[in-house]
Design a protein around this motif. Structure first.
Motif, mmCIF file in Angstrom:
data_model
loop_
_atom_site.group_PDB
_atom_site.id
_atom_site.type_symbol
_atom_site.label_atom_id
_atom_site.label_comp_id
_atom_site.label_asym_id
_atom_site.label_seq_id
_atom_site.Cartn_x
_atom_site.Cartn_y
_atom_site.Cartn_z
ATOM 1 N N LEU A 39 0.808 -1.227 0.000
ATOM 2 C CA LEU A 39 0.000 0.000 0.000
ATOM 3 C C LEU A 39 0.842 1.278 0.000
ATOM 4 N N GLN A 40 2.096 1.190 0.361
ATOM 5 C CA GLN A 40 3.037 2.315 0.300
ATOM 6 C C GLN A 40 2.570 3.561 1.071
ATOM 7 N N VAL A 41 1.999 3.318 2.241
ATOM 8 C CA VAL A 41 1.557 4.425 3.090
ATOM 9 C C VAL A 41 2.677 4.849 4.028
ATOM 10 N N LEU A 42 3.410 3.886 4.542
ATOM 11 C CA LEU A 42 4.447 4.152 5.530
ATOM 12 C C LEU A 42 5.769 4.520 4.864
ATOM 13 N N LYS A 43 6.595 5.269 5.594
ATOM 14 C CA LYS A 43 7.867 5.737 5.057
ATOM 15 C C LYS A 43 8.944 4.658 5.031
ATOM 16 N N SER A 90 -15.400 8.615 -4.349
ATOM 17 C CA SER A 90 -15.384 8.193 -5.743
ATOM 18 C C SER A 90 -13.970 7.839 -6.155
ATOM 19 N N ILE A 91 -13.741 6.559 -6.389
ATOM 20 C CA ILE A 91 -12.411 6.123 -6.807
ATOM 21 C C ILE A 91 -12.100 6.629 -8.212
ATOM 22 N N THR A 92 -13.120 6.730 -9.069
ATOM 23 C CA THR A 92 -12.876 7.189 -10.439
ATOM 24 C C THR A 92 -12.466 8.654 -10.472
ATOM 25 N N GLU A 93 -12.879 9.409 -9.464
ATOM 26 C CA GLU A 93 -12.475 10.818 -9.354
ATOM 27 C C GLU A 93 -11.298 10.994 -8.404
ATOM 28 N N ASP A 94 -10.721 9.872 -7.958
ATOM 29 C CA ASP A 94 -9.594 9.881 -7.025
ATOM 30 C C ASP A 94 -9.892 10.651 -5.744
ATOM 31 N N GLN A 95 -11.099 10.494 -5.240
ATOM 32 C CA GLN A 95 -11.497 11.139 -3.981
ATOM 33 C C GLN A 95 -12.167 10.102 -3.105
ATOM 34 N N VAL A 125 -11.953 -3.867 3.906
ATOM 35 C CA VAL A 125 -12.325 -2.520 3.469
ATOM 36 C C VAL A 125 -11.271 -1.952 2.525
ATOM 37 N N ILE A 126 -10.018 -2.087 2.893
ATOM 38 C CA ILE A 126 -8.932 -1.577 2.049
ATOM 39 C C ILE A 126 -8.889 -2.336 0.724
ATOM 40 N N GLY A 127 -9.038 -3.643 0.795
ATOM 41 C CA GLY A 127 -9.000 -4.469 -0.406
ATOM 42 C C GLY A 127 -10.081 -4.121 -1.408
ATOM 43 N N ALA A 128 -11.218 -3.648 -0.905
ATOM 44 C CA ALA A 128 -12.327 -3.294 -1.795
ATOM 45 C C ALA A 128 -11.948 -2.171 -2.759
ATOM 46 N N VAL A 129 -11.083 -1.267 -2.318
ATOM 47 C CA VAL A 129 -10.664 -0.178 -3.207
ATOM 48 C C VAL A 129 -9.280 -0.398 -3.806
ATOM 49 N N ALA A 130 -8.479 -1.262 -3.197
ATOM 50 C CA ALA A 130 -7.142 -1.532 -3.727
ATOM 51 C C ALA A 130 -7.215 -2.205 -5.096
ATOM 52 N N THR A 131 -8.282 -2.946 -5.341
ATOM 53 C CA THR A 131 -8.430 -3.633 -6.627
ATOM 54 C C THR A 131 -8.714 -2.674 -7.774
ATOM 55 N N SER A 132 -8.966 -1.425 -7.475
ATOM 56 C CA SER A 132 -9.289 -0.433 -8.505
ATOM 57 C C SER A 132 -8.087 -0.046 -9.357
ATOM 58 N N GLY A 133 -6.895 -0.307 -8.844
ATOM 59 C CA GLY A 133 -5.703 0.107 -9.568
ATOM 60 C C GLY A 133 -5.276 1.532 -9.258
ATOM 61 N N HIS A 134 -5.988 2.213 -8.396
ATOM 62 C CA HIS A 134 -5.676 3.600 -8.020
ATOM 63 C C HIS A 134 -4.861 3.596 -6.722
ATOM 64 N N LEU A 135 -3.723 2.932 -6.750
ATOM 65 C CA LEU A 135 -2.922 2.739 -5.544
ATOM 66 C C LEU A 135 -2.521 4.058 -4.887
ATOM 67 N N GLN A 136 -2.134 5.055 -5.657
ATOM 68 C CA GLN A 136 -1.732 6.339 -5.063
ATOM 69 C C GLN A 136 -2.892 7.004 -4.333
ATOM 70 N N VAL A 138 -5.483 5.455 -2.960
ATOM 71 C CA VAL A 138 -5.730 4.658 -1.754
ATOM 72 C C VAL A 138 -4.675 4.985 -0.702
ATOM 73 N N ALA A 139 -3.413 4.998 -1.099
ATOM 74 C CA ALA A 139 -2.318 5.274 -0.165
ATOM 75 C C ALA A 139 -2.449 6.660 0.456
ATOM 76 N N LYS A 140 -2.818 7.637 -0.346
ATOM 77 C CA LYS A 140 -2.959 9.003 0.154
ATOM 78 C C LYS A 140 -4.099 9.112 1.169
ATOM 79 N N ALA A 141 -5.148 8.327 0.982
ATOM 80 C CA ALA A 141 -6.316 8.406 1.862
ATOM 81 C C ALA A 141 -6.157 7.609 3.149
ATOM 82 N N LEU A 142 -5.267 6.627 3.172
ATOM 83 C CA LEU A 142 -5.120 5.769 4.343
ATOM 84 C C LEU A 142 -4.303 6.427 5.454
#
Length: 164
Positions: A39-43, A90-95, A125-136, A138-142
């Motif tokens: 998920l690339q959330v942590l440093k 909205s994952i398609t709007e990256d929000q 919950v995370i997996g439900a949106v991780a499959t969208s391909g919008h990893l950045q 998802v990572a920014k929101a977590l």
């Protein structure tokens, strides 16, 4: 780990819940760590956080959702947990927005079942949106604290399973 691996891990944990709690099946702690790293959330690499002092994490990386009360203790000793409990937007709007709640896993002693539920539900919950391909997105929101919770809960659960 890939974009589908998080959901697959959550599904496996759900299917194996009884066996995990009965200590017949081992929690794949390394897979939880791999999911957090993906998920690339942590440093830093997820495994490193178990030995990071709570005070250091609080000052340098925490988003202050966790109650970090023991500056000189490692994160592995953390008794607070937050659970990822919902995602909307909205994952398609990256929000997208995740919501969290505190989960007491140490009231009246340690509750392995609560830690397992935190891991399963959070990954679901995370997996439900991780499959969208919008990893950045998802990572920014977590929350970093939510990611650390997954690591600490998996580590504590695995340690509990190792007890006779």
């Amino acid at each position: 780990m890939d974009q589908y691996g998080i959901s697959e891990l959550a599904d496996w944990l759900e299917a194996q819940s009884e066996a995990l709690l009965a200590k017949h099946t081992q929690l794949p702690e390394a897979k939880v760590v791999a999911a957090v790293d993906y998920l690339q959330v942590l440093k830093h690499p997820a495994q490193d956080y178990l030995n990071t002092l709570q005070g250091h994490y609080f000052r340098h990386e925490s988003d202050h959702k966790l109650n970090l009360l023991a500056d000189a203790q490692p994160m592995a000793a953390l008794e607070d947990r937050i659970m990822v409990n919902h995602v909307d937007g909205s994952i398609t709007e990256d929000q997208i927005n995740f919501t969290y709640n505190h989960e007491p896993v140490f009231e009246n002693g340690y509750s392995a079942k609560k830690d397992l539920n935190i891991i399963k539900f959070g990954l679901e919950v995370i997996g439900a949106v991780a499959t969208s391909g919008h990893l950045q997105t998802v990572a920014k929101a977590l929350s970093p604290d939510a990611m650390v919770t997954l690591i600490v809960a998996a580590h504590r659960f695995a340690a509990w399973q190792a007890q006779a």
